[in-house]
Design a protein around this motif. Structure first.
Motif, PDB file in Angstrom:
ATOM      1  N   TYR A   1       1.036  -1.317   0.209  1.00 34.56           N
ATOM      2  CA  TYR A   1      -0.074  -0.035   0.180  1.00 34.56           C
ATOM      3  C   TYR A   1       1.117   1.239  -0.282  1.00 34.56           C
ATOM      4  CZ  TYR A   1      -3.650   3.198   1.621  1.00 34.56           C
ATOM      5  OH  TYR A   1      -4.345   4.459   1.408  1.00 34.56           O
ATOM      6  N   PHE A   2       1.803   1.211   0.368  1.00 39.16           N
ATOM      7  CA  PHE A   2       2.789   2.130   0.897  1.00 39.16           C
ATOM      8  C   PHE A   2       3.581   2.407  -0.145  1.00 39.16           C
ATOM      9  CE2 PHE A   2       6.284   4.694   1.706  1.00 39.16           C
ATOM     10  CZ  PHE A   2       6.018   5.915   2.617  1.00 39.16           C
TER      11      PHE A   2
ATOM     12  N   ASP B   1       2.471   1.576  -3.779  1.00 41.36           N
ATOM     13  CA  ASP B   1       1.374   2.442  -4.053  1.00 41.36           C
ATOM     14  C   ASP B   1       1.026   3.603  -4.197  1.00 41.36           C
ATOM     15  OD1 ASP B   1       1.545  -0.334  -5.860  1.00 41.36           O
ATOM     16  OD2 ASP B   1      -0.186  -1.296  -4.725  1.00 41.36           O
ATOM     17  N   ASN B   2       0.895   4.240  -2.619  1.00 46.55           N
ATOM     18  CA  ASN B   2      -0.272   4.931  -2.284  1.00 46.55           C
ATOM     19  C   ASN B   2       0.873   6.510  -1.817  1.00 46.55           C
ATOM     20  OD1 ASN B   2      -3.321   4.224  -2.391  1.00 46.55           O
ATOM     21  ND2 ASN B   2      -2.081   2.939  -1.379  1.00 46.55           N
ATOM     22  N   GLY B   3       1.970   6.104  -1.322  1.00 47.20           N
ATOM     23  CA  GLY B   3       2.620   7.015  -0.796  1.00 47.20           C
ATOM     24  C   GLY B   3       2.830   7.387   0.762  1.00 47.20           C
ATOM     25  N   PHE B   4       1.684   6.837   1.459  1.00 47.98           N
ATOM     26  CA  PHE B   4       1.828   6.883   2.841  1.00 47.98           C
ATOM     27  C   PHE B   4       0.806   6.191   2.809  1.00 47.98           C
ATOM     28  CE2 PHE B   4      -1.616   8.790  -0.048  1.00 47.98           C
ATOM     29  CZ  PHE B   4      -2.903   8.555   0.303  1.00 47.98           C
ATOM     30  N   PRO B   5       1.287   5.827   4.485  1.00 57.91           N
ATOM     31  CA  PRO B   5       0.775   4.030   4.758  1.00 57.91           C
ATOM     32  C   PRO B   5      -0.942   3.823   4.523  1.00 57.91           C
ATOM     33  CG  PRO B   5       2.554   5.884   6.880  1.00 57.91           C
ATOM     34  CD  PRO B   5       1.524   6.604   5.445  1.00 57.91           C
TER      35      PRO B   5
ATOM     36  N   GLU C   1      -8.534   0.764   6.450  1.00 56.31           N
ATOM     37  CA  GLU C   1      -8.189  -0.296   5.028  1.00 56.31           C
ATOM     38  C   GLU C   1      -7.348  -2.208   5.439  1.00 56.31           C
ATOM     39  OE1 GLU C   1      -7.807   3.977   2.361  1.00 56.31           O
ATOM     40  OE2 GLU C   1      -6.211   2.949   4.162  1.00 56.31           O
TER      41      GLU C   1
ATOM     42  N   ALA D   1      -3.419   9.835  12.315  1.00 58.13           N
ATOM     43  CA  ALA D   1      -3.884   9.448  11.197  1.00 58.13           C
ATOM     44  C   ALA D   1      -2.993   8.594  10.715  1.00 58.13           C
ATOM     45  CB  ALA D   1      -4.836  10.297  10.262  1.00 58.13           C
ATOM     46  N   ARG D   2      -3.503   7.560   9.868  1.00 56.95           N
ATOM     47  CA  ARG D   2      -1.941   6.418   9.441  1.00 56.95           C
ATOM     48  C   ARG D   2      -0.717   6.760   9.864  1.00 56.95           C
ATOM     49  NH1 ARG D   2      -4.407   5.784   3.837  1.00 56.95           N
ATOM     50  NH2 ARG D   2      -6.654   7.250   3.837  1.00 56.95           N
ATOM     51  N   GLY D   3      -0.818   6.761  11.450  1.00 56.15           N
ATOM     52  CA  GLY D   3       0.133   7.008  11.701  1.00 56.15           C
ATOM     53  C   GLY D   3       1.378   5.712  11.844  1.00 56.15           C
ATOM     54  N   LEU D   4       1.645   5.026  10.556  1.00 53.62           N
ATOM     55  CA  LEU D   4       2.399   3.401  10.388  1.00 53.62           C
ATOM     56  C   LEU D   4       3.844   4.147  10.372  1.00 53.62           C
ATOM     57  CD1 LEU D   4       0.225   1.154   9.770  1.00 53.62           C
ATOM     58  CD2 LEU D   4       0.372   2.140  12.311  1.00 53.62           C
ATOM     59  N   ARG D   5       4.774   3.444  11.178  1.00 51.56           N
ATOM     60  CA  ARG D   5       6.358   4.028  10.317  1.00 51.56           C
ATOM     61  C   ARG D   5       7.464   2.525  10.128  1.00 51.56           C
ATOM     62  NH1 ARG D   5       8.604   7.777  14.589  1.00 51.56           N
ATOM     63  NH2 ARG D   5       6.808   8.806  13.936  1.00 51.56           N
TER      64      ARG D   5
ATOM     65  N   VAL E   1      16.704   0.964  -2.506  1.00 52.72           N
ATOM     66  CA  VAL E   1      17.175   1.370  -3.461  1.00 52.72           C
ATOM     67  C   VAL E   1      15.751   1.577  -4.555  1.00 52.72           C
ATOM     68  CG1 VAL E   1      18.212   1.760  -6.022  1.00 52.72           C
ATOM     69  CG2 VAL E   1      20.000   1.270  -3.603  1.00 52.72           C
ATOM     70  N   ASP E   2      15.387   2.367  -5.622  1.00 55.02           N
ATOM     71  CA  ASP E   2      13.930   2.056  -5.793  1.00 55.02           C
ATOM     72  C   ASP E   2      14.413   1.331  -7.101  1.00 55.02           C
ATOM     73  OD1 ASP E   2      11.449   2.477  -7.677  1.00 55.02           O
ATOM     74  OD2 ASP E   2      11.770   4.285  -6.707  1.00 55.02           O
TER      75      ASP E   2
ATOM     76  N   PHE F   1       8.092  14.059   5.401  1.00 52.43           N
ATOM     77  CA  PHE F   1       7.825  12.907   5.501  1.00 52.43           C
ATOM     78  C   PHE F   1       9.535  12.147   5.665  1.00 52.43           C
ATOM     79  CE2 PHE F   1       7.824   9.521   1.814  1.00 52.43           C
ATOM     80  CZ  PHE F   1       6.638   9.087   1.882  1.00 52.43           C
TER      81      PHE F   1
ATOM     82  N   ASN G   1       9.676  11.466   9.485  1.00 49.03           N
ATOM     83  CA  ASN G   1       8.016  10.763  10.040  1.00 49.03           C
ATOM     84  C   ASN G   1       6.937   9.607   9.015  1.00 49.03           C
ATOM     85  OD1 ASN G   1       7.037  12.504  12.449  1.00 49.03           O
ATOM     86  ND2 ASN G   1       7.593  13.885  10.892  1.00 49.03           N
TER      87      ASN G   1
ATOM     88  N   PHE H   1       5.951   9.466   6.499  1.00 51.75           N
ATOM     89  CA  PHE H   1       4.166   9.804   6.125  1.00 51.75           C
ATOM     90  C   PHE H   1       3.978  11.136   5.873  1.00 51.75           C
ATOM     91  CE2 PHE H   1       3.732   8.278  10.031  1.00 51.75           C
ATOM     92  CZ  PHE H   1       3.552  10.265  10.942  1.00 51.75           C
ATOM     93  N   PRO H   2       3.049  11.436   5.068  1.00 51.07           N
ATOM     94  CA  PRO H   2       3.161  12.817   4.940  1.00 51.07           C
ATOM     95  C   PRO H   2       2.237  13.509   6.021  1.00 51.07           C
ATOM     96  CG  PRO H   2       2.247  11.660   3.380  1.00 51.07           C
ATOM     97  CD  PRO H   2       2.464  10.369   4.007  1.00 51.07           C
TER      98      PRO H   2
ATOM     99  N   ALA I   1      -7.072  11.395   5.034  1.00 50.46           N
ATOM    100  CA  ALA I   1      -5.687  11.652   5.974  1.00 50.46           C
ATOM    101  C   ALA I   1      -4.859  11.794   5.492  1.00 50.46           C
ATOM    102  CB  ALA I   1      -6.631  11.448   7.617  1.00 50.46           C
ATOM    103  N   ARG I   2      -3.721  12.780   5.201  1.00 47.52           N
ATOM    104  CA  ARG I   2      -2.587  12.694   4.787  1.00 47.52           C
ATOM    105  C   ARG I   2      -1.839  12.544   3.529  1.00 47.52           C
ATOM    106  NH1 ARG I   2       0.690  13.576   9.525  1.00 47.52           N
ATOM    107  NH2 ARG I   2      -0.590  13.081  11.262  1.00 47.52           N
TER     108      ARG I   2
ATOM    109  N   LEU J   1      -1.325  13.352   0.493  1.00 42.72           N
ATOM    110  CA  LEU J   1      -0.081  13.412  -0.294  1.00 42.72           C
ATOM    111  C   LEU J   1       0.305  12.957  -0.946  1.00 42.72           C
ATOM    112  CD1 LEU J   1       0.176  16.819   1.693  1.00 42.72           C
ATOM    113  CD2 LEU J   1      -1.632  16.392   0.046  1.00 42.72           C
ATOM    114  N   ARG J   2       0.872  12.808  -2.153  1.00 46.78           N
ATOM    115  CA  ARG J   2       1.180  12.030  -2.983  1.00 46.78           C
ATOM    116  C   ARG J   2       2.864  13.200  -3.369  1.00 46.78           C
ATOM    117  NH1 ARG J   2      -1.475   8.286  -6.565  1.00 46.78           N
ATOM    118  NH2 ARG J   2      -2.442   7.909  -4.346  1.00 46.78           N
TER     119      ARG J   2
ATOM    120  N   PRO K   1      17.455   8.042  -6.932  1.00 42.57           N
ATOM    121  CA  PRO K   1      16.367   7.640  -5.807  1.00 42.57           C
ATOM    122  C   PRO K   1      17.201   6.524  -4.691  1.00 42.57           C
ATOM    123  CG  PRO K   1      15.929   6.623  -7.856  1.00 42.57           C
ATOM    124  CD  PRO K   1      16.796   7.275  -8.287  1.00 42.57           C
ATOM    125  N   VAL K   2      17.904   6.813  -3.930  1.00 42.58           N
ATOM    126  CA  VAL K   2      18.854   6.617  -3.607  1.00 42.58           C
ATOM    127  C   VAL K   2      19.047   6.606  -2.032  1.00 42.58           C
ATOM    128  CG1 VAL K   2      20.812   5.288  -2.593  1.00 42.58           C
ATOM    129  CG2 VAL K   2      19.892   5.462  -5.122  1.00 42.58           C
TER     130      VAL K   2
END
Lengths: 208, 208
Positions: A17-18, A20-24, A29, A62-66, A98-99, B18, B21, B23-24, B62-63, B65-66, B97-98
């Motif tokens: 999910y992270f 795909d979406n850029g946030f947790p 969900e 919200a979405r406070g997962l690291r 590395v991506d 980001f 933390n 997340f955004p 919530a949050r 943002l991408r 992206p490293v």
DNA sequence: CTCTTAAGAGAACAAAAGTTCGCCAAGGTG
DNA sequence: CACCTTGGCGAACTTTTGTTCTCTTAAGAG
């Protein structure tokens, strides 16, 4: 600590999910994804994942997962790949942050180079060679291959195909090429894991 | 499109948040950070950033943002670094992206290698050499240096210091070392930008 | 001067999301 | 059996958060 099936499922969902979406994802969900009807169950599961060191919960957010281990990276192949599925993405202690898309593919792994048989191609011992998983390699490409005899061993060499024979050529005059006849290939004495698509070096000369 | 000062401030805050933390930030947090008292103002600003292509707003989440450009990466130094502050982090078209911490430092940049003067150190033309920004380099380290005469030019060589003189040695017998006397250094004819801490290669031989 | 636009303030609200509490079933253990 | 732990359900509650609406102010264009 080991993960229960549901914990593993949840963690993999969070990572996917992270990416795909850029946030947790939210607790809800996650619950939906792994088939939990109660959010509190999910929350408890998250607490377990936190206790086991796979993530961190930021209270109240919200979405406070690291995520602790990087969500997107290239796994380093540590041991010899015995099994067939290859790259279970578990079992890898190290993941290069590395991506993968930087190297133009998704199914990648990295291999730590042992020995100086490829210095001629600018590949030093200790370098991390990035391999795209495929069994189809062209002439002249550098490939990661597993030799099954006398005992399983992974090697990195330049590939040369000429009318049926498969040659793995070192890039160093002090070493001899490995030659495999058609029947050697058919009998599985050599198997191509993938082709080199990049290289990552940490330090000046990582072997030192 | 150009960013207004507040827009730039907001974008940089979002990226930093980001990284810190995982997340955004929320609309409110952004507002607090850039000194906006109204959330709607922040929201409008975010819409502008979205229109300009710097991020994406996922409605209702919530949050949500991408970030479009990677929040964490190593900038590739394109042109010759004329200014002193160096690494404004803008002006770089390409960002690898490293995760910089992989190379053990935060202030890093990458340099695309031109020429084959360092093949002896396993550095091929086209390779991306990762440099840690520092002016202090030890004997034997590979450094990125800028030569000011006859015209500014960045070069990658192995450093050799002996009683006052500074020598930049290629790792290829076809090239001659650059020798700088004490007074050359004092007059700024040579300046060390940083030391090599790693290398990234895309493809087998990136120059081809 | 008047009109328009850009950029922000402030209030209000509904939806989304985290968190806690109590309950329950399965499985192991003394 | 009694007891405890593990891993799940459901309901309730409080925050957090996104989003919209209506001003206000300042700068520029005509």
């Amino acid at each position: 600590m080991a993960l229960s099936p549901k914990e593993k499922e949840a963690l993999e969902f969070i990572e996917a999910y992270f990416v795909d979406n850029g946030f947790p994802p939210t607790v809800r969900e996650i619950g939906e994804a792994i088939g939990f009807t109660s959010k509190s169950s999910v929350y408890k599961l998250l607490r377990r994942l936190e206790a086991k060191g796979y993530l961190e919960i930021v209270p109240g957010e919200a979405r406070g997962l690291r995520l602790i281990r990087p969500a997107r990276g290239i796994p380093v192949l540590g041991k010899i790949p015995a099994g067939e599925p290859l790259i279970p993405y578990e079992d890898f202690e190290e993941v290069l942050p590395v991506d993968p898309s930087f190297f133009g593919a998704e199914k990648l792994f990295a291999l730590r180079v042992k020995g100086d048989s490829m210095v001629g191609a600018g590949i030093l011992p200790g370098d991390l060679v990035v391999i795209r998983v495929t069994e189809e390699a062209k002439n002249g490409e550098i490939v990661a291959a597993v030799l099954t005899e006398p005992e399983p061993e992974v090697t990195l060499k330049r590939l040369e195909l000429k009318n049926g024979t498969l040659v793995l050529k070192p890039e160093n005059l002090s070493y001899e090429p490995f030659v495999f006849e058609k029947e050697d290939v058919a009998r599985g004495r050599v198997k191509i894991l993938g082709v080199m698509v990049g290289l990552i070096r940490k330090g000046l000369n990582p072997a030192l």
